[in-house]
Design an enzyme around this catalytic site. Structure first.
Site, PDB file in Angstrom:
ATOM      1  N   TRP A  77      32.239  41.277  41.198  1.00 46.23           N
ATOM      2  CA  TRP A  77      31.471  40.158  41.753  1.00 46.23           C
ATOM      3  C   TRP A  77      31.508  40.175  43.276  1.00 46.23           C
ATOM      4  O   TRP A  77      32.555  40.384  43.885  1.00 46.23           O
ATOM      5  CB  TRP A  77      32.069  38.855  41.215  1.00 46.23           C
ATOM      6  CG  TRP A  77      31.488  37.591  41.756  1.00 46.23           C
ATOM      7  CD1 TRP A  77      30.423  36.900  41.264  1.00 46.23           C
ATOM      8  CD2 TRP A  77      31.975  36.845  42.881  1.00 46.23           C
ATOM      9  NE1 TRP A  77      30.209  35.769  42.019  1.00 46.23           N
ATOM     10  CE2 TRP A  77      31.146  35.717  43.014  1.00 46.23           C
ATOM     11  CE3 TRP A  77      33.016  37.036  43.784  1.00 46.23           C
ATOM     12  CZ2 TRP A  77      31.336  34.765  44.015  1.00 46.23           C
ATOM     13  CZ3 TRP A  77      33.211  36.102  44.794  1.00 46.23           C
ATOM     14  CH2 TRP A  77      32.384  34.978  44.895  1.00 46.23           C
TER      15      TRP A  77
ATOM     16  N   SER B 254      36.231  44.547  37.335  1.00 42.72           N
ATOM     17  CA  SER B 254      36.081  43.105  37.273  1.00 42.72           C
ATOM     18  C   SER B 254      34.824  42.699  36.518  1.00 42.72           C
ATOM     19  O   SER B 254      34.659  43.002  35.344  1.00 42.72           O
ATOM     20  CB  SER B 254      36.098  42.540  38.694  1.00 42.72           C
ATOM     21  OG  SER B 254      36.206  41.143  38.693  1.00 42.72           O
ATOM     22  N   MET B 255      33.874  42.040  37.205  1.00 38.97           N
ATOM     23  CA  MET B 255      32.632  41.611  36.580  1.00 38.97           C
ATOM     24  C   MET B 255      31.839  42.772  36.000  1.00 38.97           C
ATOM     25  O   MET B 255      31.070  42.601  35.048  1.00 38.97           O
ATOM     26  CB  MET B 255      31.766  40.873  37.602  1.00 38.97           C
ATOM     27  CG  MET B 255      30.396  40.521  37.086  1.00 38.97           C
ATOM     28  SD  MET B 255      29.304  39.920  38.371  1.00 38.97           S
ATOM     29  CE  MET B 255      27.743  40.059  37.476  1.00 38.97           C
TER      30      MET B 255
ATOM     31  N   ASP C 243      47.629  40.582  38.693  1.00 38.93           N
ATOM     32  CA  ASP C 243      46.220  40.288  38.936  1.00 38.93           C
ATOM     33  C   ASP C 243      46.011  38.783  38.788  1.00 38.93           C
ATOM     34  O   ASP C 243      45.981  38.249  37.684  1.00 38.93           O
ATOM     35  CB  ASP C 243      45.347  41.054  37.941  1.00 38.93           C
ATOM     36  CG  ASP C 243      43.867  40.981  38.256  1.00 38.93           C
ATOM     37  OD1 ASP C 243      43.427  39.959  38.803  1.00 38.93           O
ATOM     38  OD2 ASP C 243      43.147  41.954  37.954  1.00 38.93           O
TER      39      ASP C 243
ATOM     40  N   HIS D 211      44.332  42.493  41.834  1.00 41.87           N
ATOM     41  CA  HIS D 211      42.974  42.703  41.340  1.00 41.87           C
ATOM     42  C   HIS D 211      42.273  43.852  42.074  1.00 41.87           C
ATOM     43  O   HIS D 211      41.466  44.567  41.487  1.00 41.87           O
ATOM     44  CB  HIS D 211      42.161  41.421  41.507  1.00 41.87           C
ATOM     45  CG  HIS D 211      40.905  41.374  40.696  1.00 41.87           C
ATOM     46  ND1 HIS D 211      40.877  41.543  39.337  1.00 41.87           N
ATOM     47  CD2 HIS D 211      39.610  41.181  41.067  1.00 41.87           C
ATOM     48  CE1 HIS D 211      39.639  41.447  38.894  1.00 41.87           C
ATOM     49  NE2 HIS D 211      38.852  41.239  39.918  1.00 41.87           N
TER      50      HIS D 211
END
Length: 308
Positions: A68, A134-135, A258, A287
């Site tokens: 993101w 992630s996203m 994370d 992360h």
């Protein structure tokens, strides 16, 4: 989990990466390059939105999807390493991110999965490994659910936010949606301040101030509409059914520190839904481990692709 860690769930990524020349690529006829960008670096999405593409090296392809509010620059260290090992490393900027067009619409997972399909089809990619941060993992899951995973042979999910972040009666370990509202209020009022407040958990104490500043600058290249809309969609969308559609060998790589995507809620839960998954947990990793654990991650990606 403290308030700062929970607020960072909405951020789902931060970073910067190495820039390098993009290999020549003939864009589809409807893809329009912006002023100042050389031709051949854009692919047209289904609705005509221009998606910026970088394509390094040759050989078996790997397609990198950023998290993101992050452009394709995020993956530079992994792309360079793989290209130097004889692989073709590809990445693109999501709509509303980086150098891709901001059409003011299409910030939903069905459209993003269709954008991924447009890239795969335009480049005629086969026996493809998708590496998603992630996203990016949500786009992979929706691509399998919507397009059957066409062309994809392996997936690597790094710091994935799948399968479902929100707290509901059937997901009691999730995060209270009220938390999203608190973070979203600052995001839409003062995006730079929101980024600054949520930067530290993405890096390690050893990360240089220059790298952290670079990551913040990368995030600022994202459309505020895209950032706000996708932050909410990422948090509230249930991807459990989508994840179950991923039928290829999958490697999950996740840090046990994370704060944006707590291990038990994300990677461990995702692995439990997949028929052919392996989970590598990096002790002490945050992360942003594609930047904080470059050598280890590069080695794991290479080993997984070589083994497969």
């Amino acid at each position: 989990m403290n308030r700062r860690e929970i607020m960072s769930l909405a951020s789902l990524g931060t970073a910067g990466a190495l820039m390098a020349p993009v290999c020549a690529y003939a864009a589809t006829p409807t893809a329009k390059a912006r002023t100042g960008d050389p031709a051949g670096r854009f692919v047209a999405a289904k609705d005509g939105t221009s998606l910026f593409l970088r394509d390094w090296g040759s050989g078996k392809p790997l397609l990198f999807l950023s998290g993101w509010a992050l452009p394709s620059d995020f993956w530079g260290y992994q792309m360079l390493a793989l290209a130097q090992k004889g692989y073709r490393a590809i990445a693109y900027d999501r709509r509303g991110h980086g150098r891709s067009a901001d059409p003011g619409h299409g910030f939903d997972h069905d459209t993003l999965a269709d954008d991924l399909a447009a890239i795969i089809d335009a480049l005629k990619l086969e026996d493809l490994t998708i590496v998603a941060h992630s996203m990016g993992g949500t786009e992979v899951a929706r691509y399998f659910a919507r397009h059957g995973g066409r062309g994809v042979s392996r997936t690597i999910l790094v710091g994935s936010i799948t399968p479902f972040l929100a707290k509901t009666p059937d997901n009691p370990a999730g995060i209270d949606p009220a938390t999203l509202a608190a973070g979203a209020s600052l995001l839409v009022r003062d995006f730079p301040a929101w980024i600054a407040a949520n930067t530290v958990p993405f890096f390690t104490p050893e990360t240089s101030p220059a790298m952290i500043a670079w990551g913040q600058d990368m995030m600022m290249s994202t459309s505020l509409l895209a950032a706000a809309t996708l932050a909410q969609a990422n948090f509230l969308t249930d991807f459990r059914a989508d994840v179950r559609r991923i039928h290829v060998p999958t490697l999950l790589v996740h840090g046990d520190r994370d704060a944006s995507a707590p291990l038990a809620l994300t990677a461990q839960a995702t692995a439990g839904l997949l028929p052919n998954a392996a989970l590598n947990v990096y002790e002490g990793a945050p992360h942003g481990l594609p930047l904080t654990h470059v050598e280890r991650l590069n080695a794991d990606i290479l080993a997984f692709v070589t083994k497969a």
